[in-house]
Design an enzyme around this catalytic site. Structure first.
Site, PDB file in Angstrom:
ATOM      1  N   ARG A 130       0.807  -1.226   0.000  1.00  5.91           N
ATOM      2  CA  ARG A 130       0.000   0.000   0.000  1.00  5.91           C
ATOM      3  C   ARG A 130       0.839   1.274   0.000  1.00  5.91           C
ATOM      4  NH1 ARG A 130      -2.844  -3.440  -1.500  1.00  5.91           N
ATOM      5  NH2 ARG A 130      -4.973  -3.911  -0.826  1.00  5.91           N
ATOM      6  N   LEU A 131       2.119   1.169  -0.337  1.00  5.45           N
ATOM      7  CA  LEU A 131       2.970   2.361  -0.452  1.00  5.45           C
ATOM      8  C   LEU A 131       2.945   2.829  -1.904  1.00  5.45           C
ATOM      9  CD1 LEU A 131       5.942   1.319   1.864  1.00  5.45           C
ATOM     10  CD2 LEU A 131       4.024   2.859   2.370  1.00  5.45           C
TER      11      LEU A 131
END
Length: 215
Positions: A194-195
């Protein structure tokens, strides 16, 4: 159901978006991403499908999926019934947001800005290249209004077909295009854990400024 939703996730790892890969202004990058989406996305996904959000007179947001039908240096164009709910929203608050999501490429583009009607000539030009059924439908459907049932809609269509049995339908005055003139465009590329990569362009003194946003 709640537990199942909590476990539903996808680890995005297809690509990245660095400043070196991005252009100085957003239109060139959008064209690049759109062409890649056209080549990559498979049915039933339509690369030009986008979610359009508007705000009504009470400040309540509304969203729906439409198809992008024009793109030039001025902005992003879609067509609809001017008397529809979205048309009334835009008459009261001429601003909107649109979002494109291309799942195969793990990409999203968010666009915000002012909305204005295109010229009658532009609306007519697009209307004339639509399939006949769609042109008749623009006359037959009182878009967004309450109707009794499907039979009423089919009756309206039958009456419209009879009206134009010996001629071609002209573009209705109540139907046409809107152009969203952006002042903000954000490109989102899915990344692991989720970066995600988020590059945001916004207008400042008439110039596009690019910045990276935290995911």
């Amino acid at each position: 159901m709640t537990e199942r939703l909590a476990d539903m996730r996808r680890n995005y790892a297809r690509d990245g978006l660095t400043e070196a890969q991005a252009t100085d202004e957003p239109f060139a990058l959008f064209h690049q991403w759109f062409e890649e989406a056209v080549k990559t996305e498979q049915a039933p996904v339509e690369a030009n499908a986008m979610n359009l959000a508007t705000v009504d007179a009470e400040g309540r947001p509304h969203s729906r999926v439409l198809l992008l039908k024009g793109l030039d240096a001025q902005g992003f164009t879609f067509f609809t019934n001017y008397d529809s709910a979205k048309g009334q929203h835009l008459a009261a608050h001429p601003y909107a947001a649109m979002t494109f999501f291309w799942p195969t490429l793990e990409r999203q583009v968010r666009i915000e800005g002012r909305v204005a009607k295109v010229t009658a000539e532009e609306s007519n030009a697009y209307y004339q290249v639509r399939p006949l059924g769609s042109r008749l439908g623009a006359w037959a459907s009182p878009q967004s209004r309450v109707i009794a049932d499907r039979a009423e809609l089919e009756s309206l269509l039958a009456a419209t077909e009879q009206r134009y049995v010996d001629s071609q339908p002209e573009c209705p005055e109540h139907w046409g295009g809107y152009r969203l003139i952006p002042d903000r465009i954000e490109f989102w590329q899915g990344r692991p854990s989720r970066l995600h990569d988020r590059l945001n362009y916004h207008l400042a003194s008439g110039q596009w400024v690019r910045e990276r946003l935290a995911p």
